[in-house]
Design an enzyme around this catalytic site. Structure first.
Site, PDB file in Angstrom:
ATOM      1  N   ASP A 309       0.985  -1.201  -0.080  1.00  0.00           N
ATOM      2  CA  ASP A 309       0.061  -0.058   0.196  1.00  0.00           C
ATOM      3  C   ASP A 309       0.799   1.300   0.065  1.00  0.00           C
ATOM      4  O   ASP A 309       0.283   2.164   0.257  1.00  0.00           O
ATOM      5  CB  ASP A 309      -0.967   0.163   1.103  1.00  0.00           C
ATOM      6  CG  ASP A 309      -1.747  -1.187   1.435  1.00  0.00           C
ATOM      7  OD1 ASP A 309      -2.422  -1.578   0.363  1.00  0.00           O
ATOM      8  OD2 ASP A 309      -1.645  -1.870   2.407  1.00  0.00           O
ATOM      9  N   SER A 334       2.385   6.582   0.613  1.00  0.00           N
ATOM     10  CA  SER A 334       1.376   5.925   1.703  1.00  0.00           C
ATOM     11  C   SER A 334       0.218   6.049   0.863  1.00  0.00           C
ATOM     12  O   SER A 334      -0.460   7.032   1.064  1.00  0.00           O
ATOM     13  CB  SER A 334       1.377   6.240   2.971  1.00  0.00           C
ATOM     14  OG  SER A 334       0.496   5.490   3.938  1.00  0.00           O
ATOM     15  N   ARG A 335      -0.515   5.080   0.251  1.00  0.00           N
ATOM     16  CA  ARG A 335      -1.542   4.995  -0.429  1.00  0.00           C
ATOM     17  C   ARG A 335      -2.942   5.395   0.476  1.00  0.00           C
ATOM     18  O   ARG A 335      -3.943   5.697   0.048  1.00  0.00           O
ATOM     19  CB  ARG A 335      -1.616   4.051  -1.550  1.00  0.00           C
ATOM     20  CG  ARG A 335      -0.667   4.384  -2.565  1.00  0.00           C
ATOM     21  CD  ARG A 335      -0.913   3.230  -3.787  1.00  0.00           C
ATOM     22  NE  ARG A 335       0.395   3.221  -4.662  1.00  0.00           N
ATOM     23  CZ  ARG A 335       1.341   2.140  -4.176  1.00  0.00           C
ATOM     24  NH1 ARG A 335       1.011   1.111  -3.656  1.00  0.00           N
ATOM     25  NH2 ARG A 335       2.736   2.151  -4.759  1.00  0.00           N
ATOM     26  N   ILE A 336      -2.734   4.576   1.607  1.00  0.00           N
ATOM     27  CA  ILE A 336      -3.995   4.515   2.348  1.00  0.00           C
ATOM     28  C   ILE A 336      -3.891   5.130   3.672  1.00  0.00           C
ATOM     29  O   ILE A 336      -4.833   5.456   4.403  1.00  0.00           O
ATOM     30  CB  ILE A 336      -4.546   3.089   2.491  1.00  0.00           C
ATOM     31  CG1 ILE A 336      -3.577   2.248   3.196  1.00  0.00           C
ATOM     32  CG2 ILE A 336      -5.220   2.452   0.930  1.00  0.00           C
ATOM     33  CD1 ILE A 336      -3.951   0.847   3.325  1.00  0.00           C
TER      34      ILE A 336
END
Ligand SMILES: Nc1ncnc2c1ncn2[C@@H]1O[C@H](COP(=O)(O)OP(=O)(O)OP(=O)(O)O)[C@@H](O)[C@H]1O
Ligand SMILES: [Mg+2]
Length: 474
Positions: A309, A334-336
């Site tokens: 992620d 950080s995608r989430i």
């Protein structure tokens, strides 16, 4: 048994054996079915034994491989079969967990919504991680990848997060060192360490991350928050390649077998955040991968980047320039985790990031010796200051309230009068004040502003901060 050697065995005459089934060997040791061919079975050995020869008898155990799990594994050092390596009696376990299980179904999962603090300034502010997230730590050898992961584990002390640190194919000295650090920081109490040293059988090195995952999974399914470190998956991939070549599977890109992607995806898919109806537990994962000369486009790193992620990228030039941890903000993401970040931190970090990005753009020009407008002096100066602030020693994770404190101080311009070389020293004393104050993230922005100004005011007296420099360039 037809033949044995290099950590694997070829076995004939067990037509009904299933994949991943345990085999019982004549001398009391075990093997695991790893490859099914017509008439011939490839198995990986799980014990280092001398007693096996061609012709030894082999029986099916009729069960998959499992590991002891449960709270008694806290503070313990075990091998990938769950056997103790710390000289203590075997952990009295609460149960067994299959090493290779399915990942939780979609309906059992929740969005990542709670922060997992690492105590590392850059990470918590700019690439925040949430509970249940899989965040890759990527970089060349020796740039501080393990240090980041160890800091994250140390920071979980008192946070009610159980940790599993998996060491795959590491030197004995690294293993000893890691254990010593965890012990010295009181972190073994809530951590289980799974070790397959460099000299271990390839089969054990291959299984180590699954064991770590299964141990954490047991806790996650019982509503606990957990954190697993896989140090590192490059070695794991090489071990899998070795086993696959020995078992004569067709090699693919970089001689890795074609299923290495699904091997890693399957492992990391088991990390997640369960929803409240399923206990609300979580398993965050910090897989580590090594690059060669910063090449993130090679096979294993790209695979892992696409599975996880987000990534924390460590850069050799930054490391050499003394910027440590050598996290390259531009190449880390950080995608989430942003969704899980505390709104107060998120707001401050957002403002700070703008300053930093502007600084990085400007700095490129200064390298060419371009004459900059006086108005550019201030952002440059603030950027240099920020770079000093973001430096952080290892083994010194910072509570989130201290993060908030420096962010507010920086955004309010209160740190501007301090010489960049001095700011580290000044902040250390500032953090002590922040810790003592007990001010929480829920306090108002105004409350924070006032408190921070007050703490800094106190510091001024004994600290020779260049008075009047603050107005420079403004
Ligand atoms: N924040 C830091 N400040 C100063 N030194 C650091 C920091 N982080 C790591 N180091 C130093 O960098 C060196 C490498 O760190 P570490 O072993 O964590 O890197 P690695 O990427 O895991 O290396 P390896 O390739 O050996 O696994 C160590 O000597 C460590 O002390
Ligand atoms: Mg390392």
């Amino acid at each position: 048994m037809v033949s044995v050697g290099d950590g694997i065995a070829w076995i004939a005459g067990l037509p009904s054996a299933a994949m991943d089934e345990v085999l019982l060997l004549e001398d009391g040791s075990q093997a695991l079915v790893f490859d099914l061919n017509q008439g011939l079975l490839g198995a990986i050995l799980l014990h280092d034994t001398e007693g096996l020869t061609a012709g030894s008898t082999v029986r099916r155990a009729g069960r998959p491989l499992s590991t002891p799990v449960g709270d008694s594994l806290l503070g313990r050092v075990v091998d990938p079969l769950g056997l103790p390596l710390d000289g203590l009696p075997p952990p009295s376990h609460n149960g067994q967990q299959r090493l290779e299980g399915p990942s939780p179904a979609i309906i059992r999962r929740d969005f990542v919504h709670q922060p997992l603090y690492t105590g590392i300034k850059i990470v918590d502010a700019l690439v925040p991680i949430g509970k249940g997230q899989r965040q890759l730590i990527i970089g060349d050898e020796g740039l501080g990848r393990s240090s980041l992961a160890i800091d994250a584990v140390i920071h979980q002390r008192g946070q009610d997060v159980y940790c599993v640190y998996v060491l795959i194919g590491q030197k004995r000295s690294t293993v000893v060192n890691t254990l010593q650090i965890l012990r010295d920081h009181g972190s073994l109490e809530y951590t289980c360490v799974v070790v397959a040293e460099a000299s271990a059988l390839p089969g054990l090195k291959h299984l180590a991350p699954y064991t770590g995952c299964a141990i954490a999974e047991f806790w996650m399914e019982r509503g606990r928050d957990t954190l697993v470190v896989y140090d590192d998956l490059s070695t794991h991939a090489r071990t899998y390649r070795e086993l696959s070549l020995l078992l004569r599977r067709p090699p693919g890109r970089e001689a890795y077998p074609g299923d290495i992607f699904s091997i890693h995806a399957g492992l990391l898919e088991r990390s997640t955040c369960l929803n409240a109806a399923h206990g609300g537990g979580s398993m965050s994962a910090l897989p580590i991968v090594e690059t060669q000369q910063g090449d993130i486009a090679s096979y294993i790193p790209t695979n892992l980047i696409s599975i996880t992620d987000g990534q924390i990228y460590l850069d050799a030039d930054l490391f050499a320039a003394g910027f440590r941890p050598a996290i390259d903000i531009a190449r880390s993401v950080s995608r989430i985790g942003g969704r899980a970040q505390h709104p107060a931190i998120k707001a401050e970090a957002g403002r700070m990031k703008l300053d930093y990005l502007q600084f990085m753009e400007l700095e490129v020009f200064t390298r060419f010796g371009a004459k900059l407008d006086a108005a550019m002096e201030k952002p440059l100066r603030r950027g240099r200051l920020l770079r000093e602030i973001l430096k952080q020693d290892r083994l010194a994770p910072l509570p989130v309230e201290c993060q908030m404190a420096w962010l507010v101080a920086f955004n309010d311009g209160l740190l501007d009068p301090i010489e960049p070389e001095r700011v580290g020293e000044a902040l250390n004393r500032f953090y002590v004040r922040a810790r003592e104050s007990g001010l929480s993230l829920e306090a108002s922005r105004e409350g924070w502003s006032l408190a921070v100004a007050d703490w800094l005011g106190d510091l001024k007296a004994p600290l020779p901060v260049g008075r009047g420099v603050g107005g420079e360039g403004a």
